[in-house]
Design a protein around this motif. Structure first.
Motif, PDB file in Angstrom:
ATOM      1  N   GLN A 142       4.550  24.825  18.237  1.00 18.13           N
ATOM      2  CA  GLN A 142       3.992  23.506  17.959  1.00 18.13           C
ATOM      3  C   GLN A 142       2.610  23.392  18.588  1.00 18.13           C
ATOM      4  N   GLY A 143       1.634  23.022  17.780  1.00 17.86           N
ATOM      5  CA  GLY A 143       0.332  22.674  18.312  1.00 17.86           C
ATOM      6  C   GLY A 143       0.201  21.164  18.373  1.00 17.86           C
ATOM      7  N   ALA A 144      -1.010  20.678  18.384  1.00 11.12           N
ATOM      8  CA  ALA A 144      -1.238  19.243  18.321  1.00 11.12           C
ATOM      9  C   ALA A 144      -0.764  18.723  16.967  1.00 11.12           C
ATOM     10  N   PRO A 145      -0.208  17.508  16.913  1.00 12.61           N
ATOM     11  CA  PRO A 145       0.239  16.968  15.622  1.00 12.61           C
ATOM     12  C   PRO A 145      -0.893  16.971  14.597  1.00 12.61           C
ATOM     13  N   ALA A 146      -0.567  17.394  13.391  1.00 11.41           N
ATOM     14  CA  ALA A 146      -1.558  17.429  12.311  1.00 11.41           C
ATOM     15  C   ALA A 146      -1.794  16.019  11.783  1.00 11.41           C
ATOM     16  N   PRO A 147      -2.982  15.757  11.263  1.00 19.62           N
ATOM     17  CA  PRO A 147      -3.203  14.450  10.621  1.00 19.62           C
ATOM     18  C   PRO A 147      -2.326  14.325   9.381  1.00 19.62           C
ATOM     19  N   LEU A 148      -1.899  13.115   9.092  1.00 24.52           N
ATOM     20  CA  LEU A 148      -1.089  12.897   7.904  1.00 24.52           C
ATOM     21  C   LEU A 148      -1.968  13.004   6.670  1.00 24.52           C
ATOM     22  N   PRO A 149      -1.392  13.407   5.537  1.00 29.50           N
ATOM     23  CA  PRO A 149      -2.186  13.482   4.304  1.00 29.50           C
ATOM     24  C   PRO A 149      -2.752  12.120   3.945  1.00 29.50           C
ATOM     25  N   GLU A 150      -3.894  12.131   3.341  1.00 35.78           N
ATOM     26  CA  GLU A 150      -4.466  10.896   2.812  1.00 35.78           C
ATOM     27  C   GLU A 150      -3.872  10.637   1.433  1.00 35.78           C
ATOM     28  N   ASP A 151      -3.712   9.359   1.094  1.00 40.47           N
ATOM     29  CA  ASP A 151      -3.258   9.033  -0.250  1.00 40.47           C
ATOM     30  C   ASP A 151      -4.297   9.485  -1.270  1.00 40.47           C
ATOM     31  N   GLU A 152      -3.812   9.923  -2.414  1.00 39.44           N
ATOM     32  CA  GLU A 152      -4.730  10.300  -3.476  1.00 39.44           C
ATOM     33  C   GLU A 152      -5.578   9.094  -3.866  1.00 39.44           C
ATOM     34  N   VAL A 153      -6.836   9.347  -4.176  1.00 41.45           N
ATOM     35  CA  VAL A 153      -7.722   8.267  -4.587  1.00 41.45           C
ATOM     36  C   VAL A 153      -7.253   7.741  -5.935  1.00 41.45           C
ATOM     37  N   ALA A 154      -6.949   6.461  -5.961  1.00 41.78           N
ATOM     38  CA  ALA A 154      -6.445   5.874  -7.194  1.00 41.78           C
ATOM     39  C   ALA A 154      -7.576   5.710  -8.200  1.00 41.78           C
ATOM     40  N   PRO A 155      -7.277   5.860  -9.488  1.00 40.60           N
ATOM     41  CA  PRO A 155      -8.316   5.618 -10.495  1.00 40.60           C
ATOM     42  C   PRO A 155      -8.724   4.158 -10.493  1.00 40.60           C
ATOM     43  N   PRO A 156      -9.969   3.875 -10.849  1.00 43.73           N
ATOM     44  CA  PRO A 156     -10.397   2.476 -10.868  1.00 43.73           C
ATOM     45  C   PRO A 156      -9.608   1.678 -11.887  1.00 43.73           C
ATOM     46  N   VAL A 157      -9.439   0.403 -11.591  1.00 46.53           N
ATOM     47  CA  VAL A 157      -8.737  -0.473 -12.533  1.00 46.53           C
ATOM     48  C   VAL A 157      -9.630  -0.687 -13.745  1.00 46.53           C
ATOM     49  N   ARG A 158      -9.064  -0.487 -14.903  1.00 51.02           N
ATOM     50  CA  ARG A 158      -9.845  -0.642 -16.136  1.00 51.02           C
ATOM     51  C   ARG A 158     -10.255  -2.093 -16.325  1.00 51.02           C
ATOM     52  N   PRO A 159     -11.442  -2.327 -16.841  1.00 45.80           N
ATOM     53  CA  PRO A 159     -11.845  -3.714 -17.115  1.00 45.80           C
ATOM     54  C   PRO A 159     -11.014  -4.294 -18.251  1.00 45.80           C
ATOM     55  N   MET A 160     -11.054  -5.595 -18.391  1.00 49.05           N
ATOM     56  CA  MET A 160     -10.320  -6.256 -19.469  1.00 49.05           C
ATOM     57  C   MET A 160     -10.737  -5.677 -20.810  1.00 49.05           C
ATOM     58  N   ALA A 161      -9.751  -5.461 -21.664  1.00 52.21           N
ATOM     59  CA  ALA A 161     -10.016  -4.879 -22.974  1.00 52.21           C
ATOM     60  C   ALA A 161     -10.659  -5.884 -23.923  1.00 52.21           C
ATOM     61  N   ALA A 162     -10.497  -7.169 -23.633  1.00 52.49           N
ATOM     62  CA  ALA A 162     -11.078  -8.221 -24.480  1.00 52.49           C
ATOM     63  C   ALA A 162     -11.371  -9.427 -23.608  1.00 52.49           C
ATOM     64  N   THR A 163     -12.306 -10.243 -24.042  1.00 50.75           N
ATOM     65  CA  THR A 163     -12.629 -11.440 -23.264  1.00 50.75           C
ATOM     66  C   THR A 163     -11.563 -12.505 -23.415  1.00 50.75           C
ATOM     67  N   GLU A 164     -10.849 -12.494 -24.519  1.00 51.02           N
ATOM     68  CA  GLU A 164      -9.767 -13.447 -24.726  1.00 51.02           C
ATOM     69  C   GLU A 164      -8.539 -13.005 -23.941  1.00 51.02           C
ATOM     70  N   LYS A 165      -7.941 -13.929 -23.185  1.00 55.67           N
ATOM     71  CA  LYS A 165      -6.782 -13.600 -22.366  1.00 55.67           C
ATOM     72  C   LYS A 165      -5.512 -14.177 -22.989  1.00 55.67           C
ATOM     73  N   HIS A 434      -5.569  -5.073 -10.255  1.00 57.88           N
ATOM     74  CA  HIS A 434      -5.644  -5.468 -11.659  1.00 57.88           C
ATOM     75  C   HIS A 434      -5.671  -6.988 -11.803  1.00 57.88           C
ATOM     76  N   LEU A 435      -4.860  -7.680 -11.014  1.00 58.41           N
ATOM     77  CA  LEU A 435      -4.799  -9.141 -11.100  1.00 58.41           C
ATOM     78  C   LEU A 435      -6.176  -9.764 -10.962  1.00 58.41           C
ATOM     79  N   TRP A 436      -6.935  -9.317  -9.961  1.00 56.32           N
ATOM     80  CA  TRP A 436      -8.214  -9.976  -9.668  1.00 56.32           C
ATOM     81  C   TRP A 436      -9.301  -9.618 -10.686  1.00 56.32           C
ATOM     82  N   THR A 437      -9.063  -8.639 -11.563  1.00 62.26           N
ATOM     83  CA  THR A 437     -10.028  -8.368 -12.632  1.00 62.26           C
ATOM     84  C   THR A 437      -9.862  -9.329 -13.802  1.00 62.26           C
ATOM     85  N   ARG A 438      -8.779 -10.107 -13.816  1.00 54.93           N
ATOM     86  CA  ARG A 438      -8.484 -10.975 -14.952  1.00 54.93           C
ATOM     87  C   ARG A 438      -8.710 -12.454 -14.631  1.00 54.93           C
ATOM     88  N   THR A 439      -9.419 -12.731 -13.569  1.00 52.79           N
ATOM     89  CA  THR A 439      -9.666 -14.118 -13.179  1.00 52.79           C
ATOM     90  C   THR A 439     -10.915 -14.194 -12.322  1.00 52.79           C
TER      91      THR A 439
END
Length: 551
Positions: A142-165, A434-439
């Motif tokens: 055992q050496g020094a504890p290893a750093p935990l993996p970083e979460d994968e970078v999530a893809p950006p939230v897609r913009p609204m497909a239409a202006t009408e909700k 995603h929620l905050w992209t729609r308001t």
């Protein structure tokens, strides 16, 4: 040597047999993409990284980093009595590959996140069905504890497909609930009917006005988590809907509402009756008495062979990593539990109403570390129904309509529980973004928050993901409980949540949001509540709603 009999075992298939039988020669094997050399787990017919189809198998070292663990005290299995350690390890060859396992050959108190582990196999089963379970023990060096993996970078939230909700075309017009309690021992469909009758009357409608039905999870082998779905209710009431929907692969337990909104906005129905019923407490009692048999599950999958039989085992490890990375403590979670209990004391139907102190919370019996009894929601029997109507009809009905400002449904994380986000409940970050992209509204505009709390840590995850405080800042935000009290900056789970009011799987949270926005919550009413956020689920695909008053 052969292990103790009785563990639930995976079902061997052509796709997974290489993994479950590789321990016969003491070597761990993982699926590999021949095109990009990525390791893939669980096995798939296609590489999730390059989408190549040329899949093979690689023998790996069997060394890994301990990235999560929980000491299970509550749950036991044949051949695996409590206490035992459910753990997650990340392979040294590729830390994106994580295995759920048991930590063995050590005192749980000696386990440290980041320590080096090595595989040791235990045979389970005999003959053609024999498997070799890859368990992990601390490596000799055992050496020094290893750093935990970083979460994968999530893809950006897609913009609204239409202006009408589509949200602008719908409203929530009726809500109702059945009696709620522990072990009511009544047919679950009767609870559904009670809630639906109340919701229809609350909206000033009749069942003849209802032309849509929606539920979660629908018909299927769900035990105490459903009553038979749309089929059962239609058979009882004879509504003859023009549109209906039921299923578990939707936007969390409240997914029936979002599906109904889409149907109403698309012109398939005018008034959709959405319902959710649980009879988990009675179901458990009837199983205990031997009066009903739980549905069989021949394939134990990737988690149950190691005793990871509950969502608690997954979320406890996520909570432990949050503690490790951000300094969160059990007291942090305790403020959520205490807040819910204080609010439940003002609700006449809450299962738990007695006052609770921080000492009560901390001294409660352990379930699976760091969770104790009061970190877990309350199994109960009950049903909640909500009516989704077209907005053009809503203002002529009996109650002031509650409007839908936005929904959040985007999946940005892996769905497999042990392969997903490390430090938060999976399936909250993408949906929240995603929620905050729609308001145009922002977190500061929210007057009341009804956030899913199957466990205290679910609630913490939603608070951070929705931006009510920064990622990793919940310890300070929750300290003392003032910010989440009814007179705080974010009144939280004002009816007691699932931790004290009872587990209605998210629909009770929707009901409370509607009541708060109508201003009819009595002694627990948040003055001037005009905007509410309500979430349902997590782990499974989830959804989140932003609701507002009509004025």
């Amino acid at each position: 040597m052969a292990g103790p009999p009785g563990r639930p075992l995976p079902q061997l298939t052509d796709q997974n047999a290489f993994f479950w039988t590789s321990g016969a020669d003491g070597r761990l094997r993982i699926q590999e993409c021949a095109s990009c050399a990525s390791l893939i787990h669980p096995p798939q017919p296609v590489c999730r990284h390059c989408r190549g189809h040329d899949m093979g198998v690689r023998t790996v070292s069997g060394h890994a980093t301990l990235i999560g663990f929980t000491v299970n005290h509550r749950f036991g299995l044949p051949g695996l009595p409590a206490p035992y350690v459910v753990a997650q390890v990340a392979l040294e060859e590729d830390d994106r590959v994580r295995l759920t396992t048991n930590a063995v050959g050590c005192d749980p108190d000696d386990l440290v996140l980041g320590m080096r582990m090595e595989v040791v196999f235990e045979q389970a089963g005999q003959g053609p069905a024999a498997v070799w379970l890859p368990l992990f023990r601390p490596a000799a060096e055992q050496g020094a504890p290893a750093p935990l993996p970083e979460d994968e970078v999530a893809p950006p939230v897609r913009p609204m497909a239409a202006t009408e909700k589509f949200e602008d075309k719908v409203a929530l017009t009726g809500v109702g609930s059945s009696r709620l309690g522990r072990r009511l021992l009544v047919p679950p469909l009767s609870l559904t009917v009670e809630a639906c009758e109340q919701a229809v009357a609350d909206a000033g409608l009749t069942f003849d006005d209802i032309d849509g039905l929606a539920t979660y999870p629908g018909a299927g082998p769900f035990g105490g988590f459903a009553e038979g779905g749309v089929t059962a209710l239609e058979s009882a009431l004879g509504i003859r809907p023009t549109w209906h929907n039921g299923g578990g692969e939707t936007f969390g337990p409240g997914g029936s509402l979002i599906s109904a909104m889409l149907a109403v906005a698309g012109g398939l129905a005018r008034h959709v009756l959405c319902f959710r019923t649980l009879w988990e407490a009675s179901y458990g009692e009837l199983v205990k008495q031997g009066r009903i048999q739980p549905p069989s599950s021949p394939d134990a999958g990737w988690l149950k062979p190691f005793g990871a039989t509950s969502a608690a085992h997954t979320l406890a490890q996520n909570a432990g990593r949050h503690f490790h990375k951000y300094g969160t403590t059990r007291e942090t979670l305790g403020w959520i539990a205490l807040n819910q209990r204080a609010n439940a004391g003002l609700h006449p139907t809450a299962v738990y109403r007695d006052p609770m102190t921080m000492d009560d919370y901390l001294q409660a019996r352990p379930i699976t570390t760091p969770f104790g009894l009061y970190d877990c929601d309350v199994p109960c029997d009950g049903a909640v129904a909500v009516i989704v109507s077209h907005v053009d009809t809503a203002r002529d009905l009996a109650q002031p309509p509650v409007l839908v400002e936005a929904v959040g449904t985007r999946i940005t994380e892996r769905l497999e529980w042990d392969q997903s986000t490390l430090t938060h409940e999976p399936q909250v970050i993408g949906q929240s973004a995603h929620l905050w992209t729609r308001t145009s509204l922002r977190p500061d505009d929210v007057d009341v928050a009804e956030l899913y709390d199957g466990f205290t840590f679910n609630c913490l995850s939603w608070i951070e993901a929705l931006g009510f405080c920064g990622i990793g800042e919940a310890k300070d935000f929750l300290d003392g409980g003032k910010n989440i009290a009814r007179d705080g900056v974010l009144p939280l789970n004002t009816h007691g949540g699932q931790l004290s009011h009872g587990r209605t799987h998210g629909m009770g949270l929707v009901q409370e949001a509607i009541v708060q926005l109508r201003g009819t919550a009595g002694p627990r009413q948040v003055p001037g509540a005009r905007v509410a956020v309500v979430s349902s689920g997590g782990l499974t695909p989830s959804g989140v709603l932003l609701l507002r008053t009509d004025t």
